[in-house]
Design a protein around this motif. Sequence first.
Motif, short mmCIF file in Angstrom:
data_model
loop_
_atom_site.label_atom_id
_atom_site.label_comp_id
_atom_site.label_asym_id
_atom_site.label_seq_id
_atom_site.Cartn_x
_atom_site.Cartn_y
_atom_site.Cartn_z
N GLN A 91 4.50 -10.95 -6.92
CA GLN A 91 4.74 -10.15 -5.73
C GLN A 91 3.46 -10.10 -4.89
N VAL A 92 3.58 -10.41 -3.62
CA VAL A 92 2.44 -10.41 -2.73
C VAL A 92 2.17 -8.99 -2.24
N GLN A 93 0.92 -8.59 -2.30
CA GLN A 93 0.53 -7.28 -1.82
C GLN A 93 -0.80 -7.39 -1.10
N LEU A 94 -0.87 -6.79 0.09
CA LEU A 94 -2.10 -6.67 0.84
C LEU A 94 -2.42 -5.19 0.96
N VAL A 95 -3.65 -4.83 0.65
CA VAL A 95 -4.05 -3.43 0.70
C VAL A 95 -5.28 -3.30 1.58
N GLU A 96 -5.11 -2.58 2.69
CA GLU A 96 -6.23 -2.31 3.58
C GLU A 96 -6.95 -1.04 3.14
N SER A 97 -8.24 -1.01 3.38
CA SER A 97 -9.04 0.18 3.11
C SER A 97 -10.26 0.16 4.01
N GLY A 98 -10.96 1.28 4.03
CA GLY A 98 -12.20 1.35 4.79
C GLY A 98 -12.11 2.10 6.10
N GLY A 99 -10.92 2.51 6.46
CA GLY A 99 -10.78 3.27 7.69
C GLY A 99 -11.34 4.67 7.53
N GLY A 100 -11.36 5.39 8.63
CA GLY A 100 -11.87 6.75 8.60
C GLY A 100 -12.21 7.24 9.98
N LEU A 101 -12.91 8.35 10.01
CA LEU A 101 -13.34 8.98 11.25
C LEU A 101 -14.81 8.65 11.48
N VAL A 102 -15.11 8.15 12.67
CA VAL A 102 -16.48 7.76 12.99
C VAL A 102 -16.76 8.13 14.44
N GLN A 103 -18.01 8.42 14.74
CA GLN A 103 -18.38 8.72 16.12
C GLN A 103 -18.52 7.43 16.93
N ALA A 104 -18.34 7.56 18.21
CA ALA A 104 -18.53 6.41 19.09
C ALA A 104 -19.92 5.82 18.88
N GLY A 105 -19.96 4.49 18.84
CA GLY A 105 -21.21 3.79 18.57
C GLY A 105 -21.42 3.47 17.11
N GLY A 106 -20.59 4.05 16.25
CA GLY A 106 -20.73 3.83 14.83
C GLY A 106 -20.07 2.54 14.35
N SER A 107 -20.09 2.36 13.04
CA SER A 107 -19.58 1.13 12.43
C SER A 107 -18.67 1.45 11.25
N LEU A 108 -17.76 0.55 11.01
CA LEU A 108 -16.91 0.60 9.82
C LEU A 108 -16.67 -0.83 9.35
N ARG A 109 -16.38 -0.95 8.07
CA ARG A 109 -15.95 -2.23 7.53
C ARG A 109 -14.60 -2.04 6.87
N LEU A 110 -13.61 -2.73 7.38
CA LEU A 110 -12.28 -2.69 6.80
C LEU A 110 -12.12 -3.83 5.82
N SER A 111 -11.38 -3.57 4.75
CA SER A 111 -11.11 -4.57 3.74
C SER A 111 -9.61 -4.80 3.63
N CYS A 112 -9.25 -6.04 3.40
CA CYS A 112 -7.86 -6.43 3.15
C CYS A 112 -7.87 -7.19 1.83
N ALA A 113 -7.52 -6.49 0.76
CA ALA A 113 -7.54 -7.09 -0.56
C ALA A 113 -6.15 -7.57 -0.92
N ALA A 114 -6.08 -8.78 -1.45
CA ALA A 114 -4.78 -9.39 -1.72
C ALA A 114 -4.54 -9.58 -3.21
N SER A 115 -3.29 -9.47 -3.57
CA SER A 115 -2.84 -9.86 -4.91
C SER A 115 -1.53 -10.63 -4.75
N GLY A 116 -1.32 -11.57 -5.67
CA GLY A 116 -0.12 -12.39 -5.59
C GLY A 116 -0.20 -13.51 -4.57
N ILE A 117 -1.33 -13.65 -3.93
CA ILE A 117 -1.53 -14.69 -2.93
C ILE A 117 -3.03 -14.94 -2.83
#
Length: 114
Positions: free
Chosen positions: A1-27
């Motif tokens: 079974q294919v599954q994609l799981v995103e993570s890393g979101g959140g609340l940040v102030q303008a000018g800030g940074s985030l790194r989002l992840s897309c982790a996969a299983s089954g593919i």
Amino acid sequence: QVQLVESGGGLVQAGGSLRLSCAASGIMLRDKSVGWYRQAPGKQRDLVARISSGGSTSYADAVKGRFTISRDNANNTVYLHMNSLKPDDTAVYYCRAEAGFYFWGQGTQVTVSS
């Protein structure tokens, strides 16, 4: 079974940074084209960045120079590095893998405060 799981979101102030992840299983993402999309309330889901199966990258004009998509084959994960965030970047971010069919993750919320 294919599954994609995103993570890393959140609340940040303008000018800030985030790194989002897309982790996969089954593919295996290493030879798939993968895109990051976002959808703000009341708006359509739009492509933000994409990495092709061959490694070529492309970006929406609104994020060029600020966002970077990358792939980590060892961890079977695709990342979206987001810098200089703006309130207009507020949305739910989804990853999508192209493998004959389209496989979507469940999304991760990014909120940028002014």
